[in-house]
Scaffold this motif. Structure first.
Motif, short mmCIF file in Angstrom:
data_model
loop_
_atom_site.label_atom_id
_atom_site.label_comp_id
_atom_site.label_asym_id
_atom_site.label_seq_id
_atom_site.Cartn_x
_atom_site.Cartn_y
_atom_site.Cartn_z
N ASP A 88 0.82 -1.21 0.00
CA ASP A 88 0.00 0.00 0.00
C ASP A 88 0.86 1.26 0.00
OD1 ASP A 88 -2.31 -1.50 -0.02
OD2 ASP A 88 -2.59 -1.44 2.15
N HIS A 124 -0.21 2.64 -10.91
CA HIS A 124 -0.35 2.01 -9.59
C HIS A 124 -1.35 0.86 -9.63
CE1 HIS A 124 -3.26 5.33 -9.83
NE2 HIS A 124 -4.03 4.61 -9.05
N HIS A 176 1.80 -9.85 -2.14
CA HIS A 176 1.09 -9.22 -1.03
C HIS A 176 0.33 -10.26 -0.22
CE1 HIS A 176 -0.68 -6.01 1.23
NE2 HIS A 176 -1.90 -6.23 0.79
N GLY A 210 -0.23 -2.82 -8.64
CA GLY A 210 -0.92 -3.47 -7.52
C GLY A 210 -1.46 -4.83 -7.89
#
Length: 318
Positions: A272, A286, A297, A290
């Motif tokens: 994050d 982004h 993650h 992500g």
């Protein structure tokens, strides 16, 4: 290698000079070269070194090797234009201390003229020079395999990292492509393109296990590439690398993806925070980054130091 400091001013001046004189950033390849530049020819190389120095006392080795066959030959051109952003994220955001970056290229040893090119670990504008020397052959054999295992062999047996020897810290190796490795390292290919004499073939799984003593290995597949999203290819790489297989929807996000992967591995950021950094830096990628890094993650990244006296023992990604 790995001395000197990166300068965006030097990078910009070189780009302006090329534009004024009608030269490409890949002038060596675009001028018709069909053999590896002497600076990137792996044959006869003892080691590519990442060494600590007074300027860079805590070096972090980062190797980026890309497939230059078929539709993948455009990857180095994207990397070259995004190089300042990659260095900016790694250094200004302190994702990695004293990054040393090596660029290289992979083709097909069964049919290409230049199936392996390996630069030096550099910390200054010589990394841009290495990129400019890469031959963008655009060949390949037309199947779903390229000689990634030959590159793995070189990086496993022909690199020397102070981060590993002195601090028990592995480097990072990113393979960018859209095909599978061959099932084994070919002794004839190693002899021809690297110069080593092997008594017999080495299974890809075996050379990868050896490579992972020195590097955390990642495979990035651009989904828009020729074989992008292919289930067979993804399944093969996931059998080799697990969660370290990353699908990238937009090739323009490759540098940000590499930088944040290193930041996560160095425990410098969480995902994050890294994505927020991209927004703050004006990046529009982004969302792509992500999505690509979601497997990391979800997993637990454990990257404690190796025992310096036992480089073969390892901190594992779980």
């Amino acid at each position: 290698m790995g001395s000197g400091l990166w300068s965006t001013d030097v990078y910009t001046a070189a780009a302006n000079y090329r534009a004024a004189h009608g030269k490409s950033a890949f002038d060596y390849s675009d001028s018709g070269a069909r053999r590896a530049h002497p600076a990137l020819d792996p044959r006869g190389v003892t080691v590519r070194e990442s060494r600590d120095s007074a300027e860079h006392p805590l070096s972090t080795p980062i190797a980026v090797l890309f497939d230059v066959t078929g539709s993948m030959r455009g990857v180095p051109r994207v990397l070259q234009t995004k190089l300042p952003q990659l260095l900016g994220l790694l250094t200004r955001k302190r994702y990695a201390t004293d990054p040393h970056i090596l660029f290289g290229a992979v083709g097909d040893a069964t049919c290409d003229q230049v199936p392996l090119q390996i630069g030096q670990f550099e910390s200054d504008n010589r990394m841009d020079e290495d990129l400019a020397r890469i031959v963008l052959e655009g060949g390949g054999g037309g199947q779903k395999t390229e000689s990634y295992e030959l590159a793995m062999y070189f990086m496993a047996r022909h690199t020397s990292l102070d981060s590993l020897v002195k601090r028990g810290r592995r480097g990072y190796l990113f393979l960018i492509g859209d095909e599978m490795p061959y099932p084994r390292v070919s002794p004839s290919a190693v002899g021809r393109y690297i110069g080593d004499a092997l008594p017999g073939p080495i299974a890809t799984e075996q050379i990868l296990a050896e490579l992972r003593r020195s590097f955390d290995v990642y495979y990035l597949m651009p989904t828009a590439a020729g074989w992008g999203g292919d289930k067979e290819i993804l399944a093969r790489w996931r059998s080799l690398l697990g969660q370290n297989v990353l699908e990238l929807d937009d090739l323009d996000a490759v540098c940000e993806t590499i930088a944040l992967t290193v930041g996560l591995g160095e425990d410098a950021i969480d995902l994050d925070a890294g994505l927020a950094d991209l927004v703050g830096a004006g990046s529009t990628h982004h969302g792509t980054v992500g999505k690509a890094l979601a497997p990391l993650h979800r997993g637990t990244v454990a990257r404690g130091p190796l025992a310096v006296s036992d480089a073969a023992s390892g901190n594992e990604r779980l």
